[in-house]
Every structure is written in C-alpha cells, then in structure tokens.
Design a protein around this motif. Structure first.
Motif, short mmCIF file in Angstrom:
data_model
loop_
_atom_site.label_atom_id
_atom_site.label_comp_id
_atom_site.label_asym_id
_atom_site.label_seq_id
_atom_site.Cartn_x
_atom_site.Cartn_y
_atom_site.Cartn_z
N ARG A 255 12.05 4.48 -10.41
CA ARG A 255 11.64 5.18 -11.63
C ARG A 255 10.28 4.70 -12.12
NH1 ARG A 255 17.29 5.50 -15.15
NH2 ARG A 255 18.32 6.99 -13.76
N TYR A 256 10.08 3.40 -12.10
CA TYR A 256 8.81 2.84 -12.53
C TYR A 256 7.65 3.41 -11.71
CZ TYR A 256 4.95 -0.39 -13.06
OH TYR A 256 3.70 -0.91 -13.26
N LEU A 257 7.85 3.54 -10.42
CA LEU A 257 6.80 4.01 -9.51
C LEU A 257 6.72 5.53 -9.44
CD1 LEU A 257 7.51 1.42 -6.72
CD2 LEU A 257 5.45 1.50 -8.18
N GLY A 258 7.64 6.24 -10.11
CA GLY A 258 7.64 7.70 -10.07
C GLY A 258 8.06 8.25 -8.72
N LEU A 259 8.90 7.51 -8.02
CA LEU A 259 9.37 7.92 -6.70
C LEU A 259 10.78 8.51 -6.79
CD1 LEU A 259 8.36 4.75 -4.65
CD2 LEU A 259 7.15 6.95 -4.72
N GLU A 260 11.04 9.49 -5.98
CA GLU A 260 12.39 10.06 -5.89
C GLU A 260 13.28 9.02 -5.19
OE1 GLU A 260 15.23 12.82 -6.66
OE2 GLU A 260 13.11 13.00 -7.21
N PRO A 261 14.41 8.64 -5.80
CA PRO A 261 15.28 7.64 -5.18
C PRO A 261 15.84 8.12 -3.84
CG PRO A 261 15.92 8.03 -7.45
CD PRO A 261 14.91 9.08 -7.10
N GLU A 262 16.02 7.19 -2.93
CA GLU A 262 16.59 7.48 -1.62
C GLU A 262 18.04 7.94 -1.78
OE1 GLU A 262 14.70 7.27 1.02
OE2 GLU A 262 13.03 6.26 0.03
N PRO A 263 18.50 8.89 -0.97
CA PRO A 263 19.89 9.33 -1.04
C PRO A 263 20.88 8.18 -0.84
CG PRO A 263 18.62 10.82 0.34
CD PRO A 263 17.72 9.66 0.00
N GLU A 264 20.53 7.22 0.03
CA GLU A 264 21.42 6.07 0.25
C GLU A 264 21.62 5.26 -1.02
OE1 GLU A 264 18.94 6.38 4.15
OE2 GLU A 264 18.64 6.77 2.00
N LEU A 265 20.57 5.15 -1.83
CA LEU A 265 20.68 4.42 -3.08
C LEU A 265 21.60 5.17 -4.05
CD1 LEU A 265 19.95 2.24 -5.14
CD2 LEU A 265 17.83 3.52 -5.63
N ALA B 247 0.83 -1.22 0.00
CA ALA B 247 0.00 0.00 0.00
C ALA B 247 0.85 1.26 0.00
CB ALA B 247 -0.95 0.00 1.20
N ASN B 248 1.93 1.27 0.75
CA ASN B 248 2.85 2.41 0.77
C ASN B 248 4.11 1.99 0.00
OD1 ASN B 248 4.84 4.32 1.37
ND2 ASN B 248 4.03 4.69 3.41
N GLN B 249 4.12 2.31 -1.30
CA GLN B 249 5.22 1.87 -2.15
C GLN B 249 6.57 2.46 -1.73
OE1 GLN B 249 5.88 -0.37 -4.56
NE2 GLN B 249 3.87 -1.23 -4.20
N ARG B 250 6.59 3.69 -1.25
CA ARG B 250 7.85 4.28 -0.81
C ARG B 250 8.42 3.46 0.35
NH1 ARG B 250 11.37 7.79 -1.44
NH2 ARG B 250 10.34 9.15 -2.90
N GLU B 251 7.59 3.14 1.33
CA GLU B 251 8.04 2.34 2.48
C GLU B 251 8.50 0.96 2.03
OE1 GLU B 251 5.76 -0.02 5.93
OE2 GLU B 251 5.40 2.15 5.95
N PHE B 252 7.74 0.35 1.13
CA PHE B 252 8.10 -0.97 0.61
C PHE B 252 9.45 -0.93 -0.10
CE2 PHE B 252 7.95 -4.07 -2.92
CZ PHE B 252 7.93 -5.26 -2.18
N GLN B 253 9.61 0.01 -1.03
CA GLN B 253 10.85 0.10 -1.78
C GLN B 253 12.03 0.42 -0.87
OE1 GLN B 253 11.26 -0.88 -4.91
NE2 GLN B 253 9.08 -1.32 -5.00
N ARG B 254 11.83 1.29 0.10
CA ARG B 254 12.91 1.63 1.03
C ARG B 254 13.31 0.40 1.87
NH1 ARG B 254 16.01 5.27 3.16
NH2 ARG B 254 16.45 5.33 5.38
N SER B 255 12.34 -0.37 2.32
CA SER B 255 12.65 -1.58 3.10
C SER B 255 13.46 -2.57 2.27
CB SER B 255 11.35 -2.23 3.59
OG SER B 255 10.67 -1.38 4.46
N VAL B 256 13.05 -2.78 1.03
CA VAL B 256 13.78 -3.67 0.13
C VAL B 256 15.19 -3.13 -0.12
CG1 VAL B 256 13.83 -4.62 -2.22
CG2 VAL B 256 11.67 -4.57 -0.93
#
Length: 181
Positions: free
Chosen positions: A93-103, A53-62
C-alpha cells in the motif's frame, strides 16, 4: 489461532533489537526478511540501490520468504516474528503496488496471537534503510491500519529504555496455550 506474537512498527522502531533480546532470553524468534534479502543480494555484488530499483520484485521476494517461513512454523509454539504477512500488505500500500494474489490468499487465514506495534524511535539510517522520517511515519500508520483492519489484537508499545520495553512486551504475552486451530 497460532501462538505467534508479531513485533512490528515502522522503520527504526526497535524491532530487531527486541527480537535479538527475546532470542537471548531463549524465546523462539524469526528474522526480518527484507533485511535478509538485501544481505543475501549484497553478497552477490548487488548494491542496495540495484536491489530496491524494482520495488515490485523486491516486495515479492520478501513476501515469498515470509510465506515460506510462516508455513514452516509450528502454530502451537510460542514464537516472536520480526514482521509478518500483514507488514507486506502495508508496504504494498505504501508503494502504491497491487498486492500479490498469494499475499491476499494467505491473509485470509493468517492468525497471530498478538501484535506488538513498537512506537517509533528517532530515525537511524543504515545501509538497508532508505526511508526518511515522513516515510517512517506513513509506514507505521499503514502497519497499524492493516493489522487492525484484519482484526488482529494490536498492543502499542511505548518508547522506553530497551530492557523496560522488552519487559513491557513480555508482561503482555498471552501465556495460555493458543486455542485449537
């Protein structure tokens, strides 16, 4: 330069099957963190819909799991990674999210001996895979774009019977020691 070879591709390209077969042949392999994260969350009672449901949280956890994994790997050991840090950038990029600085910081020094991009198989749905065929194709294209944009050596792997596909990959693995870091 590490001695790591990435197995990547869009959803339902056969990555997990290739990793499983490589492990069975005695190669050092890693897991796919998106599926692992989903599995660990499902054990606590969360549904896949709740997890995603929260793609940012999901992507950050992964991403955090992937970062820890790659930091712990021996750069000189031959290893096959089931996805790698650039995959995270493709998904952001696919989700239109700003990448995390750590990435973005990690990608500045990320190094992979070779990237095997598996051509897509017919989309197979399961509990963790929510993408449709349009998403499958778009994600696959973004993965290629990201890896090539980072200057990684990408080897496209055609659809073949499973054992032939594995042999195709193994016949293209650099067996010389990786150059010194």
């Amino acid at each position: 330069m590490t001695n790591w070879h990435v197995i990547t591709g869009g959803p339902s390209s056969g990555k997990t099957t290739m990793i499983r077969l490589l492990a069975q042949r005695g190669y050092h392999t890693t897991i796919e963190h998106a599926r692992h994260f989903i599995d660990t969350q499902r054990v606590t009672g969360r549904t896949v819909a709740e997890i995603r449901a929260n793609q940012r949280e999901f992507q950050r956890s992964v991403l955090m799991m992937q970062l820890r994994q790659e930091q712990a790997l021996d750069p000189n050991q031959l290893c096959f990674l089931d996805r790698a840090l650039p995959d995270s950038l493709a998904y952001y990029r696919y989700l239109g999210l700003e990448p995390e600085p750590e990435l973005l910081d990690a990608l500045k020094t990320a190094s992979y001996r070779k990237v095997f991009a598996l051509d897509l198989l017919p989309l197979a749905r399961d509990y963790a895979r929510t993408e449709d065929s349009l998403a499958q194709t778009r994600i696959h294209g973004l993965l290629l774009e990201v890896y090539e944009g980072l200057g990684c050596p990408v080897e496209r792997v055609p659809v073949l019977p499973v054992e032939e596909r594995l042999d195709y990959i193994l016949s293209r693995v650099d067996t010389e020691p990786a150059p010194a870091l």
